[in-house]
Design a protein around this motif. Structure first.
Motif, PDB file in Angstrom:
ATOM      1  N   VAL A  43      35.863  40.559  11.347  1.00 17.65           N
ATOM      2  CA  VAL A  43      35.041  39.355  11.189  1.00 17.65           C
ATOM      3  C   VAL A  43      33.969  39.738  10.176  1.00 17.65           C
ATOM      4  CG1 VAL A  43      33.555  39.916  13.182  1.00 17.65           C
ATOM      5  CG2 VAL A  43      33.658  37.576  12.352  1.00 17.65           C
ATOM      6  N   ARG A  44      33.746  38.865   9.188  1.00 16.61           N
ATOM      7  CA  ARG A  44      32.798  39.211   8.123  1.00 16.61           C
ATOM      8  C   ARG A  44      32.222  37.925   7.547  1.00 16.61           C
ATOM      9  NH1 ARG A  44      34.802  36.143   4.862  1.00 16.61           N
ATOM     10  NH2 ARG A  44      33.411  37.001   3.300  1.00 16.61           N
ATOM     11  N   GLY A  45      31.235  38.101   6.650  1.00 11.39           N
ATOM     12  CA  GLY A  45      30.504  36.933   6.164  1.00 11.39           C
ATOM     13  C   GLY A  45      29.268  36.791   7.044  1.00 11.39           C
ATOM     14  N   ALA A  46      28.107  36.623   6.400  1.00 14.14           N
ATOM     15  CA  ALA A  46      26.837  36.708   7.127  1.00 14.14           C
ATOM     16  C   ALA A  46      26.750  35.772   8.349  1.00 14.14           C
ATOM     17  CB  ALA A  46      25.685  36.475   6.151  1.00 14.14           C
ATOM     18  N   PRO A  47      26.995  34.457   8.194  1.00 10.62           N
ATOM     19  CA  PRO A  47      26.849  33.591   9.370  1.00 10.62           C
ATOM     20  C   PRO A  47      27.864  33.927  10.467  1.00 10.62           C
ATOM     21  CG  PRO A  47      26.770  32.295   7.354  1.00 10.62           C
ATOM     22  CD  PRO A  47      27.230  33.661   6.960  1.00 10.62           C
ATOM     23  N   ALA A  88      25.779  47.475  13.314  1.00 11.09           N
ATOM     24  CA  ALA A  88      27.159  47.499  12.815  1.00 11.09           C
ATOM     25  C   ALA A  88      27.211  47.334  11.298  1.00 11.09           C
ATOM     26  CB  ALA A  88      27.995  46.415  13.493  1.00 11.09           C
ATOM     27  N   ARG A  89      26.357  46.465  10.756  1.00 10.04           N
ATOM     28  CA  ARG A  89      26.268  46.294   9.299  1.00 10.04           C
ATOM     29  C   ARG A  89      24.805  46.009   8.962  1.00 10.04           C
ATOM     30  NH1 ARG A  89      30.580  42.713   6.309  1.00 10.04           N
ATOM     31  NH2 ARG A  89      30.101  44.192   4.637  1.00 10.04           N
ATOM     32  N   PRO A  90      24.290  46.630   7.899  1.00  7.35           N
ATOM     33  CA  PRO A  90      22.839  46.512   7.659  1.00  7.35           C
ATOM     34  C   PRO A  90      22.346  45.362   6.784  1.00  7.35           C
ATOM     35  CG  PRO A  90      23.762  48.204   6.245  1.00  7.35           C
ATOM     36  CD  PRO A  90      24.908  47.654   7.052  1.00  7.35           C
ATOM     37  N   ALA A 250      20.559  39.010  -1.806  1.00  6.63           N
ATOM     38  CA  ALA A 250      21.647  39.988  -1.655  1.00  6.63           C
ATOM     39  C   ALA A 250      22.929  39.230  -1.336  1.00  6.63           C
ATOM     40  CB  ALA A 250      21.329  40.967  -0.529  1.00  6.63           C
ATOM     41  N   ASN A 251      23.974  39.575  -2.048  1.00  3.93           N
ATOM     42  CA  ASN A 251      25.311  39.023  -1.755  1.00  3.93           C
ATOM     43  C   ASN A 251      26.329  40.067  -2.198  1.00  3.93           C
ATOM     44  OD1 ASN A 251      26.963  36.803  -0.796  1.00  3.93           O
ATOM     45  ND2 ASN A 251      27.613  36.536  -2.911  1.00  3.93           N
ATOM     46  N   LYS A 252      27.585  39.774  -1.981  1.00  5.20           N
ATOM     47  CA  LYS A 252      28.675  40.713  -2.279  1.00  5.20           C
ATOM     48  C   LYS A 252      28.519  41.376  -3.640  1.00  5.20           C
ATOM     49  CE  LYS A 252      31.334  41.824  -0.224  1.00  5.20           C
ATOM     50  NZ  LYS A 252      31.170  43.094   0.523  1.00  5.20           N
ATOM     51  N   ILE A 253      28.785  42.659  -3.686  1.00  3.40           N
ATOM     52  CA  ILE A 253      28.695  43.414  -4.941  1.00  3.40           C
ATOM     53  C   ILE A 253      29.458  42.662  -6.045  1.00  3.40           C
ATOM     54  CG2 ILE A 253      30.714  44.892  -4.385  1.00  3.40           C
ATOM     55  CD1 ILE A 253      27.510  46.076  -6.148  1.00  3.40           C
TER      56      ILE A 253
HETATM   57  O1  MRU Z   1      31.373  42.181   3.100  1.00  3.42           O
HETATM   58  P1  MRU Z   1      31.510  40.731   3.466  1.00  3.42           P
HETATM   59  O2  MRU Z   1      32.880  40.201   3.264  1.00  3.42           O
HETATM   60  O3  MRU Z   1      30.944  40.436   4.835  1.00  3.42           O
HETATM   61  O4  MRU Z   1      30.570  40.007   2.412  1.00  3.42           O
HETATM   62  C1  MRU Z   1      30.426  38.614   2.512  1.00  3.42           C
HETATM   63  C2  MRU Z   1      29.583  38.030   1.455  1.00  3.42           C
HETATM   64  O5  MRU Z   1      29.002  38.703   0.639  1.00  3.42           O
HETATM   65  C3  MRU Z   1      29.413  36.533   1.520  1.00  3.42           C
HETATM   66  O6  MRU Z   1      29.268  36.007   0.244  1.00  3.42           O
HETATM   67  C4  MRU Z   1      28.135  36.224   2.340  1.00  3.42           C
HETATM   68  O7  MRU Z   1      28.173  36.874   3.567  1.00  3.42           O
HETATM   69  C5  MRU Z   1      27.932  34.777   2.526  1.00  3.42           C
HETATM   70  S1  MRU Z   1      29.087  34.108   3.652  1.00  3.42           S
HETATM   71  C6  MRU Z   1      28.761  32.489   3.907  1.00  3.42           C
END
Ligand code: MRU
Length: 352
Positions: A43-47, A88-90, A250-253
């Protein structure tokens, strides 16, 4: 495709590491399983990781309560589980936000309720967090579509990573805006960056958009400049993992590079994110913790070694886009144009 579901005291998580090949759900009955699913990006993505962690706290509370602890022991053990989930993730602040929200609620509830009742209250709160997240996506979609769709001409949009339904409990943040525009007939085409090293764009964004019959073209990350130059990109929309008080995001590299390219080509660059992604305790982006992940993620592509096994690697999972590259931040409460310390302060003061 449902990212997560709470059924019979179990958190079901769509295992995103297997997409698009296989749709398989992980059934988490212990908070440690939720923590591990977050760590490996099942499961991934901030929200989405915020919502998953809220349910993780429910699993922890039920487990701790079953041993018949007194209230103090319950609180101490729940705090320990909270630290485990939070760690779990920072980078994505939504995770911290959701754990703290549950912990504060537990403390407040314990003062007048039993530990078992407190676990029930945490369950209601996690369900509400999930519903709120879906609701926020809808609002972001509407605000974003009103802003981007002003010309009423179908748009060509570029996006990076996956800020879609798979990253939230709803229609997504950036992809929520794209879905809303599409419903209004205002999407010509979406260009999706593949998003090395873990290919969230190629595996997840492409899957979501194709399932919704939204025209999408996959490009490798190093094609973005040329696509901006030659394919008439009208706007870039991305999600966010943490936004500092001055709008640094901050968002995905790779997002920072896309923002610089958008500026060079005169293309508006939008971020879509709910209020839970803002971290107003940080004055700017320099203090945002950037996760560094396993070096084999870069050495290998889908498990296959593509370089020497012993090469030195740098693998930051996120980067920070300075606020002055951002045209607007689309939130569930409206749009912050030209985000900076003053506009964010005014926005959050107004919104309370
Ligand atoms: O490493 P991830 O896949 O969790 O990274 C996700 C992102 O960077 C998304 O763009 C971000 O969490 C926004 S999701 C609505």
């Amino acid at each position: 495709m449902k990212t997560l579901a709470w059924k019979n005291h179990t958190l079901q998580l769509l295992d995103q590491t297997r997409l698009p090949g296989e749709k398989r759900y992980l059934c988490c009955t212990r908070w440690q399983e939720v923590r591990d699913a977050i760590r490996v990006l099942a499961v991934r993505g901030a929200p989405a990781i915020g919502v998953a962690a809220a349910y993780g706290m429910v699993l922890a509370a039920r487990d701790i309560a079953s041993a018949g602890p007194d209230k103090r022991q319950f609180e101490v053990q729940l705090e320990e589980a909270g630290r485990g989930l939070d760690g779990a993730r920072p980078t994505a602040v939504n995770l911290h936000w959701a754990v703290q929200k549950q912990m504060n609620l537990a403390r407040k509830t314990l003062s007048s309720h039993t530990v078992a009742e407190t676990a029930d209250v945490l369950e209601q709160s996690a369900c509400a967090t999930e519903q709120d997240d879906a609701e926020m996506d809808r609002h972001m979609g509407q605000f974003g579509a009103a802003e981007l769709g002003r010309s009423r001409h179908p748009l060509t949009i570029l996006t990076h990573c996956n800020a879609g339904a798979l990253a939230t409990a709803g229609i997504g943040t950036a992809l929520g805006v794209i879905r809303t525009l599409h419903e209004e007939g205002l999407i010509h085409r979406v260009y999706a960056d593949e998003t090395r090293p873990l290919l969230q764009g190629a595996r997840l964004t492409v899957t979501e958009l194709m399932e919704d019959q939204i025209p999408v073209t996959l490009i490798t990350d190093n094609m973005a400049a040329w696509v901006m130059k030659t394919k008439g990109i009208n706007a870039v929309i991305v999600g966010a993992d943490r936004i500092a008080a001055n709008g640094d995001t901050a968002n995905k590299i790779g997002t920072y590079g896309v923002a610089v390219l958008a500026r060079a080509h005169g293309i508006p660059f939008y971020v879509a994110a709910p209020a839970s992604t803002f971290d107003l305790t940080l004055s700017d982006g320099t203090a945002i913790p950037i996760e560094e992940r396993n070096h084999d993620e870069v050495r290998r592509l889908s498990g296959i070694l593509t370089t020497r096994p012993d090469v030195d690697v740098f693998n930051p999972a996120f980067d920070v886009t300075p606020h002055d590259y951002i045209t607007g931040i689309i939130t569930e409460r409206g749009i912050i144009h030209h985000p900076d310390a003053a506009s964010l302060t005014a926005f959050f003061r107004k919104e309370g």
